[in-house]
Scaffold this active site. Structure first.
Site, PDB file in Angstrom:
ATOM      1  N   HIS A  87      13.976  35.041  47.536  1.00  0.00           N
ATOM      2  CA  HIS A  87      12.520  34.852  48.631  1.00  0.00           C
ATOM      3  C   HIS A  87      13.240  34.010  50.015  1.00  0.00           C
ATOM      4  O   HIS A  87      13.322  33.045  50.049  1.00  0.00           O
ATOM      5  CB  HIS A  87      11.801  33.762  48.495  1.00  0.00           C
ATOM      6  CG  HIS A  87      10.575  33.702  48.869  1.00  0.00           C
ATOM      7  ND1 HIS A  87       9.380  33.755  48.152  1.00  0.00           N
ATOM      8  CD2 HIS A  87      10.493  33.882  50.144  1.00  0.00           C
ATOM      9  CE1 HIS A  87       8.099  33.717  49.087  1.00  0.00           C
ATOM     10  NE2 HIS A  87       9.163  33.644  50.544  1.00  0.00           N
ATOM     11  N   HIS A 126      12.769  35.557  54.842  1.00  0.00           N
ATOM     12  CA  HIS A 126      12.299  35.800  55.505  1.00  0.00           C
ATOM     13  C   HIS A 126      12.564  36.990  57.075  1.00  0.00           C
ATOM     14  O   HIS A 126      13.957  35.732  57.541  1.00  0.00           O
ATOM     15  CB  HIS A 126      10.980  35.711  56.333  1.00  0.00           C
ATOM     16  CG  HIS A 126       9.659  35.049  55.097  1.00  0.00           C
ATOM     17  ND1 HIS A 126       9.200  35.830  54.984  1.00  0.00           N
ATOM     18  CD2 HIS A 126       9.954  33.922  54.374  1.00  0.00           C
ATOM     19  CE1 HIS A 126       8.408  35.242  54.300  1.00  0.00           C
ATOM     20  NE2 HIS A 126       8.474  34.035  53.601  1.00  0.00           N
ATOM     21  N   GLN A 131       1.842  39.283  56.384  1.00  0.00           N
ATOM     22  CA  GLN A 131       1.916  37.681  56.952  1.00  0.00           C
ATOM     23  C   GLN A 131       0.661  37.114  57.442  1.00  0.00           C
ATOM     24  O   GLN A 131      -0.106  37.045  57.498  1.00  0.00           O
ATOM     25  CB  GLN A 131       2.853  37.625  58.354  1.00  0.00           C
ATOM     26  CG  GLN A 131       2.550  36.614  59.107  1.00  0.00           C
ATOM     27  CD  GLN A 131       3.576  35.197  57.960  1.00  0.00           C
ATOM     28  OE1 GLN A 131       4.347  35.499  57.765  1.00  0.00           O
ATOM     29  NE2 GLN A 131       2.638  34.764  57.653  1.00  0.00           N
ATOM     30  N   HIS A 137       3.125  35.329  47.738  1.00  0.00           N
ATOM     31  CA  HIS A 137       3.102  34.510  48.358  1.00  0.00           C
ATOM     32  C   HIS A 137       1.752  33.808  48.651  1.00  0.00           C
ATOM     33  O   HIS A 137       0.302  33.956  48.516  1.00  0.00           O
ATOM     34  CB  HIS A 137       2.485  34.341  50.433  1.00  0.00           C
ATOM     35  CG  HIS A 137       3.699  34.464  51.043  1.00  0.00           C
ATOM     36  ND1 HIS A 137       4.939  35.548  51.020  1.00  0.00           N
ATOM     37  CD2 HIS A 137       4.802  33.658  51.558  1.00  0.00           C
ATOM     38  CE1 HIS A 137       6.515  35.720  50.977  1.00  0.00           C
ATOM     39  NE2 HIS A 137       6.016  34.374  51.963  1.00  0.00           N
ATOM     40  N   GLU A 179      -0.051  28.789  49.033  1.00  0.00           N
ATOM     41  CA  GLU A 179       1.191  28.546  49.347  1.00  0.00           C
ATOM     42  C   GLU A 179      -0.308  27.020  50.013  1.00  0.00           C
ATOM     43  O   GLU A 179      -0.191  27.489  51.783  1.00  0.00           O
ATOM     44  CB  GLU A 179       2.137  28.789  50.466  1.00  0.00           C
ATOM     45  CG  GLU A 179       3.642  28.544  50.661  1.00  0.00           C
ATOM     46  CD  GLU A 179       3.906  28.911  52.145  1.00  0.00           C
ATOM     47  OE1 GLU A 179       3.702  30.736  51.987  1.00  0.00           O
ATOM     48  OE2 GLU A 179       5.241  27.910  52.961  1.00  0.00           O
ATOM     49  N   ASP A 188      13.344  30.649  51.532  1.00  0.00           N
ATOM     50  CA  ASP A 188      12.642  30.962  52.531  1.00  0.00           C
ATOM     51  C   ASP A 188      12.613  31.196  53.864  1.00  0.00           C
ATOM     52  O   ASP A 188      11.953  32.205  54.518  1.00  0.00           O
ATOM     53  CB  ASP A 188      11.131  29.773  52.134  1.00  0.00           C
ATOM     54  CG  ASP A 188       9.293  29.641  52.269  1.00  0.00           C
ATOM     55  OD1 ASP A 188      10.008  32.014  52.539  1.00  0.00           O
ATOM     56  OD2 ASP A 188       8.916  29.759  52.248  1.00  0.00           O
ATOM     57  N   TRP A 213       9.103  28.664  60.903  1.00  0.00           N
ATOM     58  CA  TRP A 213       8.297  27.611  59.789  1.00  0.00           C
ATOM     59  C   TRP A 213       9.696  26.420  59.543  1.00  0.00           C
ATOM     60  O   TRP A 213       8.962  25.533  58.771  1.00  0.00           O
ATOM     61  CB  TRP A 213       7.844  28.446  58.769  1.00  0.00           C
ATOM     62  CG  TRP A 213       6.762  28.897  58.793  1.00  0.00           C
ATOM     63  CD1 TRP A 213       5.385  28.776  59.316  1.00  0.00           C
ATOM     64  CD2 TRP A 213       7.171  30.885  59.031  1.00  0.00           C
ATOM     65  NE1 TRP A 213       4.788  30.682  59.117  1.00  0.00           N
ATOM     66  CE2 TRP A 213       5.736  31.420  59.301  1.00  0.00           C
ATOM     67  CE3 TRP A 213       8.017  31.577  60.138  1.00  0.00           C
ATOM     68  CZ2 TRP A 213       5.393  32.756  60.103  1.00  0.00           C
ATOM     69  CZ3 TRP A 213       7.771  32.754  59.922  1.00  0.00           C
ATOM     70  CH2 TRP A 213       6.558  33.294  60.047  1.00  0.00           C
TER      71      TRP A 213
END
Ligand code: FE2
Length: 419
Positions: free
Chosen positions: A61, A63, A156, A214, A217, A313, A319
């Site tokens: 996982h 991005h 997203q 997702h 979360e 992630d 983030w």
């Protein structure tokens, strides 16, 4: 050292005593035999030096479209998921094809240097031009020599809550995304969230694609889209092809609800992906004290016989400003945060970044056994405990018999790394 190997010698294998010789021919393990003593490596042989040899790491996982964009155009000051999404939505307006290709490739090379050979990346498809997705499809081809890359069509900004969200998801799948994503807890309403899960499951089922959502979360104990996802997976008999990512809210659910939920989870056979460094950073942000950890119930899921894996992630994105590609760092943080430092848990812990992640990616061929592709890494340490204590980069990474990475091991005396 030639790049094409015909054997790895002096290898220690997990749960096995003594040393092993792994023969390789035509890019596959052709024989795995015990050694009576340490041997000197010959030309074309890699000396594992008595260290642990495992299947290559799996990053389940990440991005990649946002990787290496931390601080662009501004830093996430609050440290929340939601400000991260705002920063990213600003950065997204300046994305170009080459920008995505360069950052994603740079990150995959960093991962390869740390023994990762399988990656699942989410790619934001809430972009009318699908710039990042089209670039990532090229990256998947260009990097196939050193990584198997799965691409998730990730909405997203929502499927129901973003203009043409459904059409963009369908287009992403048509263009070649491997996995259908979702973000139900971020949709405008609870109904939108549940509808989006039902819709995306049908999309995946109809197109024979994997699913990675997702899911929940957020620290909100009322965020309960996991039960919708699990029920749909059960209805379609699709659980082994569906991953629930994050499920942070499970860390805030009450035990009575969890007791009922776990019955469904076990029946569904879902895969679970937890991103401990990211969740520790992003969750608990609306708490005073005590602050929640915002991490799903990892040991309880494992005890229930479900597959759980850890992922990074983010690598330096809106983030999360940190990250170095070393899965052992992620594993170490996860074991701490989940109260999993019992010795029996430590001894099994590498499964969280190897076998369980491979199960989530539904990899058909993974492991060290005769006949399988000769893909493995040499870690620094003789046991999972030593590997975790040192958290050193891998000594070697072998892919289809080819030596991709080879570095000098750290100095060791009496089983302890010397700094
Ligand atoms: Fe994520």
């Amino acid at each position: 050292m030639t790049k094409q190997l015909n054997a790895v010698v002096n290898a220690r294998l997990q749960d096995q005593k003594g040393l092993y010789r792994l023969e390789i021919s035509n890019g596959r393990f052709s024989a795995i035999a015990t050694q009576s003593e340490t041997t000197t490596a010959k030309e074309g042989e890699l000396d594992a030096g008595g260290n642990l040899v495992t299947p290559a790491f799996v990053e389940p996982h990440i991005h990649l479209d946002a990787a290496m964009t931390a601080g662009e155009p501004r830093w996430n000051k609050s440290g929340t998921l939601f400000e991260g999404i705002e920063c990213w939505s600003e950065r997204k307006t300046t994305l170009s094809h080459d920008d995505v290709i360069n950052r994603a490739t740079q990150t995959l090379k960093l991962f390869a240097a740390h023994g990762i050979q399988y990656v699942r990346t989410h790619v934001d498809v809430t972009d009318p031009k699908l710039t990042a997705l089209k670039a990532m499809l090229e990256v998947r081809e260009q990097t196939a020599g050193f990584v198997d890359l799965q691409i998730v069509a990730f909405p997203q900004e929502g499927i129901w809550s973003f203009r043409n969200g459904r059409e963009l998801m369908e287009e992403a799948i048509r263009l070649g995304a491997d996995v259908v994503g979702g973000i139900p807890h971020f949709e405008f309403t609870r109904d939108y969230g549940a509808e989006s899960v039902r819709w995306l499951m049908e999309l995946a089922h109809k197109n024979d694609r994997l699913v990675d959502v997702h899911c929940d979360e957020i620290d909100d104990p009322e965020s309960r889209f996991l039960e919708v996802l699990a029920a749909e997976a059960l209805r379609l008999d699709y659980g082994s092809r569906v991953s629930a990512s994050h499920t942070c809210a499970m860390g805030s659910y009450n035990d009575a609800y969890c007791s009922r939920l776990f019955r469904l989870l076990k029946k569904s056979g879902l895969r679970f992906l937890s991103m401990p460094t990211e969740s520790l950073h992003l969750q608990g942000r609306f708490d005073s004290y005590p602050k929640r950890r915002g991490i799903t119930r990892v040991p309880e899921l494992l005890d229930a016989g479900l597959k759980v894996a850890f992922g990074q992630d983010s690598i330096r994105d809106p983030w999360y400003p940190m990250g170095n590609g070393n899965m052992l760092r992620t594993l170490d943080v996860g074991l701490h945060a989940c109260h999993m430092l019992g010795m029996s848990q430590i001894e099994r812990s590498l499964e969280l970044i190897t076998d369980n992640a491979a199960a989530a990616l539904d990899l058909k061929e993974y492991g060290i056994a005769e006949g399988l592709l000769a893909r493995c890494i040499v870690q620094q340490g003789r046991t999972p405990y030593e590997v975790l204590l040192g958290q050193q980069p891998v000594i070697a990474s072998v892919r289809d018999g080819e030596l991709l990475v080879h570095r000098e091991p750290a100095k060791v005396q009496g089983g302890l790394l010397l700094q």
